[in-house]
Scaffold this motif. Structure first.
Motif, PDB file in Angstrom:
ATOM      1  N   ASP A  85       0.834  -1.201   0.000  1.00 41.36           N
ATOM      2  CA  ASP A  85       0.000   0.000   0.000  1.00 41.36           C
ATOM      3  C   ASP A  85       0.877   1.262   0.000  1.00 41.36           C
ATOM      4  O   ASP A  85       0.632   2.195  -0.763  1.00 41.36           O
ATOM      5  CB  ASP A  85      -0.931  -0.016   1.210  1.00 41.36           C
ATOM      6  CG  ASP A  85      -1.806   1.220   1.301  1.00 41.36           C
ATOM      7  OD1 ASP A  85      -2.724   1.360   0.462  1.00 41.36           O
ATOM      8  OD2 ASP A  85      -1.573   2.047   2.201  1.00 41.36           O
ATOM      9  N   ILE A  86       1.893   1.260   0.822  1.00 39.83           N
ATOM     10  CA  ILE A  86       2.796   2.413   0.904  1.00 39.83           C
ATOM     11  C   ILE A  86       3.504   2.618  -0.438  1.00 39.83           C
ATOM     12  O   ILE A  86       3.604   3.745  -0.944  1.00 39.83           O
ATOM     13  CB  ILE A  86       3.815   2.230   2.051  1.00 39.83           C
ATOM     14  CG1 ILE A  86       3.079   2.310   3.401  1.00 39.83           C
ATOM     15  CG2 ILE A  86       4.943   3.253   1.970  1.00 39.83           C
ATOM     16  CD1 ILE A  86       3.897   1.839   4.588  1.00 39.83           C
ATOM     17  N   LYS A  87       3.977   1.535  -1.049  1.00 34.94           N
ATOM     18  CA  LYS A  87       4.669   1.638  -2.335  1.00 34.94           C
ATOM     19  C   LYS A  87       3.712   2.090  -3.434  1.00 34.94           C
ATOM     20  O   LYS A  87       4.082   2.891  -4.300  1.00 34.94           O
ATOM     21  CB  LYS A  87       5.320   0.309  -2.696  1.00 34.94           C
ATOM     22  CG  LYS A  87       6.529  -0.023  -1.847  1.00 34.94           C
ATOM     23  CD  LYS A  87       7.164  -1.322  -2.256  1.00 34.94           C
ATOM     24  CE  LYS A  87       8.146  -1.050  -3.373  1.00 34.94           C
ATOM     25  NZ  LYS A  87       8.997  -2.217  -3.659  1.00 34.94           N
ATOM     26  N   MET A  88       2.493   1.554  -3.431  1.00 32.88           N
ATOM     27  CA  MET A  88       1.509   1.935  -4.447  1.00 32.88           C
ATOM     28  C   MET A  88       1.236   3.436  -4.360  1.00 32.88           C
ATOM     29  O   MET A  88       1.285   4.146  -5.363  1.00 32.88           O
ATOM     30  CB  MET A  88       0.208   1.146  -4.273  1.00 32.88           C
ATOM     31  CG  MET A  88       0.320  -0.349  -4.528  1.00 32.88           C
ATOM     32  SD  MET A  88       0.554  -0.789  -6.249  1.00 32.88           S
ATOM     33  CE  MET A  88      -1.098  -0.539  -6.885  1.00 32.88           C
ATOM     34  N   LYS A  89       0.957   3.909  -3.152  1.00 29.97           N
ATOM     35  CA  LYS A  89       0.661   5.335  -2.967  1.00 29.97           C
ATOM     36  C   LYS A  89       1.859   6.201  -3.336  1.00 29.97           C
ATOM     37  O   LYS A  89       1.704   7.268  -3.937  1.00 29.97           O
ATOM     38  CB  LYS A  89       0.225   5.598  -1.531  1.00 29.97           C
ATOM     39  CG  LYS A  89      -1.145   5.027  -1.201  1.00 29.97           C
ATOM     40  CD  LYS A  89      -1.470   5.189   0.270  1.00 29.97           C
ATOM     41  CE  LYS A  89      -2.813   4.586   0.629  1.00 29.97           C
ATOM     42  NZ  LYS A  89      -3.041   4.607   2.087  1.00 29.97           N
ATOM     43  N   GLY A  90       3.061   5.727  -2.987  1.00 25.85           N
ATOM     44  CA  GLY A  90       4.273   6.464  -3.316  1.00 25.85           C
ATOM     45  C   GLY A  90       4.490   6.600  -4.817  1.00 25.85           C
ATOM     46  O   GLY A  90       5.135   7.538  -5.284  1.00 25.85           O
ATOM     47  N   ALA A  91       3.936   5.655  -5.562  1.00 25.77           N
ATOM     48  CA  ALA A  91       4.062   5.683  -7.025  1.00 25.77           C
ATOM     49  C   ALA A  91       2.873   6.380  -7.679  1.00 25.77           C
ATOM     50  O   ALA A  91       2.756   6.387  -8.906  1.00 25.77           O
ATOM     51  CB  ALA A  91       4.195   4.260  -7.550  1.00 25.77           C
ATOM     52  N   GLY A  92       1.979   6.941  -6.860  1.00 28.56           N
ATOM     53  CA  GLY A  92       0.826   7.653  -7.401  1.00 28.56           C
ATOM     54  C   GLY A  92      -0.362   6.770  -7.730  1.00 28.56           C
ATOM     55  O   GLY A  92      -1.286   7.196  -8.416  1.00 28.56           O
ATOM     56  N   ALA A  93      -0.349   5.526  -7.251  1.00 28.38           N
ATOM     57  CA  ALA A  93      -1.473   4.607  -7.457  1.00 28.38           C
ATOM     58  C   ALA A  93      -2.248   4.526  -6.145  1.00 28.38           C
ATOM     59  O   ALA A  93      -1.786   3.919  -5.181  1.00 28.38           O
ATOM     60  CB  ALA A  93      -0.962   3.215  -7.857  1.00 28.38           C
ATOM     61  N   LYS A 121      -8.419  -2.515  -4.269  1.00 26.56           N
ATOM     62  CA  LYS A 121      -8.230  -2.107  -5.652  1.00 26.56           C
ATOM     63  C   LYS A 121      -7.611  -0.707  -5.709  1.00 26.56           C
ATOM     64  O   LYS A 121      -7.976   0.177  -4.950  1.00 26.56           O
ATOM     65  CB  LYS A 121      -9.563  -2.141  -6.395  1.00 26.56           C
ATOM     66  CG  LYS A 121     -10.055  -3.576  -6.567  1.00 26.56           C
ATOM     67  CD  LYS A 121     -11.362  -3.642  -7.300  1.00 26.56           C
ATOM     68  CE  LYS A 121     -11.844  -5.028  -7.593  1.00 26.56           C
ATOM     69  NZ  LYS A 121     -11.313  -6.133  -6.875  1.00 26.56           N
ATOM     70  N   TYR A 122      -6.663  -0.542  -6.638  1.00 29.34           N
ATOM     71  CA  TYR A 122      -5.948   0.708  -6.848  1.00 29.34           C
ATOM     72  C   TYR A 122      -6.068   1.113  -8.314  1.00 29.34           C
ATOM     73  O   TYR A 122      -6.195   0.256  -9.189  1.00 29.34           O
ATOM     74  CB  TYR A 122      -4.450   0.540  -6.534  1.00 29.34           C
ATOM     75  CG  TYR A 122      -4.155   0.242  -5.092  1.00 29.34           C
ATOM     76  CD1 TYR A 122      -3.758   1.255  -4.227  1.00 29.34           C
ATOM     77  CD2 TYR A 122      -4.261  -1.044  -4.588  1.00 29.34           C
ATOM     78  CE1 TYR A 122      -3.478   0.986  -2.896  1.00 29.34           C
ATOM     79  CE2 TYR A 122      -3.989  -1.318  -3.257  1.00 29.34           C
ATOM     80  CZ  TYR A 122      -3.595  -0.308  -2.414  1.00 29.34           C
ATOM     81  OH  TYR A 122      -3.324  -0.567  -1.100  1.00 29.34           O
ATOM     82  N   GLY A 123      -5.981   2.399  -8.562  1.00 28.43           N
ATOM     83  CA  GLY A 123      -5.889   2.892  -9.931  1.00 28.43           C
ATOM     84  C   GLY A 123      -4.440   2.824 -10.361  1.00 28.43           C
ATOM     85  O   GLY A 123      -3.573   3.449  -9.755  1.00 28.43           O
ATOM     86  N   GLY A 124      -4.158   2.027 -11.375  1.00 23.36           N
ATOM     87  CA  GLY A 124      -2.782   1.860 -11.840  1.00 23.36           C
ATOM     88  C   GLY A 124      -2.507   2.636 -13.110  1.00 23.36           C
ATOM     89  O   GLY A 124      -3.365   3.364 -13.610  1.00 23.36           O
ATOM     90  N   PRO A 125      -1.317   2.467 -13.655  1.00 25.32           N
ATOM     91  CA  PRO A 125      -0.954   3.155 -14.891  1.00 25.32           C
ATOM     92  C   PRO A 125      -1.874   2.760 -16.051  1.00 25.32           C
ATOM     93  O   PRO A 125      -2.398   1.644 -16.083  1.00 25.32           O
ATOM     94  CB  PRO A 125       0.479   2.680 -15.177  1.00 25.32           C
ATOM     95  CG  PRO A 125       0.949   2.026 -13.949  1.00 25.32           C
ATOM     96  CD  PRO A 125      -0.247   1.620 -13.157  1.00 25.32           C
ATOM     97  N   ASP A 126      -2.036   3.641 -16.979  1.00 23.83           N
ATOM     98  CA  ASP A 126      -2.826   3.403 -18.187  1.00 23.83           C
ATOM     99  C   ASP A 126      -4.277   3.074 -17.894  1.00 23.83           C
ATOM    100  O   ASP A 126      -4.950   2.421 -18.696  1.00 23.83           O
ATOM    101  CB  ASP A 126      -2.196   2.294 -19.045  1.00 23.83           C
ATOM    102  CG  ASP A 126      -0.781   2.639 -19.488  1.00 23.83           C
ATOM    103  OD1 ASP A 126      -0.568   3.786 -19.923  1.00 23.83           O
ATOM    104  OD2 ASP A 126       0.103   1.774 -19.388  1.00 23.83           O
ATOM    105  N   GLY A 127      -4.774   3.469 -16.715  1.00 25.02           N
ATOM    106  CA  GLY A 127      -6.171   3.221 -16.385  1.00 25.02           C
ATOM    107  C   GLY A 127      -6.486   1.790 -16.001  1.00 25.02           C
ATOM    108  O   GLY A 127      -7.646   1.412 -15.918  1.00 25.02           O
TER     109      GLY A 127
END
Length: 143
Positions: A85-93, A121-127
């Protein structure tokens, strides 16, 4: 390292779509989905869980409409969901709070799932919507 363990396909005819993957490619049916949010199947090759889902509302579909057909999201099993979760948020997801609230609020324990299939669920790159799960998905080998 995260491992791909789940792919969800949005289908307007989950019975027919699931039959194709079972009959043609030999995937095993490992569960059914009947909820306020979606109906469908969980299939598996023993390593990856594939959900075939007909979504019932646009809240849980994220950025696509409930009449969309195609790959909907990809799930990754991780060793530590909090660290992920921390890494995802740090990457803007960021977590898709509206989707997560709708899914978790509408979850009905499914027979045979053993508490698995509960993810964020997270919003990732390219939607692309991304699931992060520490517990994994039904029909996949535990890590």
């Amino acid at each position: 390292m995260a491992k791909i363990k789940h792919i969800a396909i949005s289908s307007q005819n989950p019975d027919e779509t699931a039959a194709f993957y079972k009959d043609v490619l030999g995937l095993e049916e490992v569960g059914k989905v009947t909820s306020a949010n979606a109906d469908g199947y969980y299939l598996s090759d023993g390593n990856v869980n594939m959900a075939i889902l007909k979504f019932k509302n646009d809240v849980v579909t994220g950025d696509v409409d409930s009449d969309y057909s195609g790959i909907h999201h990809i799930g990754f099993q991780v060793d530590d969901a909090e660290a992920a979760d921390i890494k995802m948020k740090g990457a803007g997801a960021f977590p898709m709070d509206d989707v997560n609230d709708a899914l978790h609020g509408g979850m009905v324990p499914q027979q045979g799932h053993g508490g698995r299939n509960v993810e964020t669920k997270y919003g990732g790159p390219d939607g692309v919507m991304i699931d992060i799960s520490q517990g994994g998905w039904v029909g996949t080998e535990p890590e």
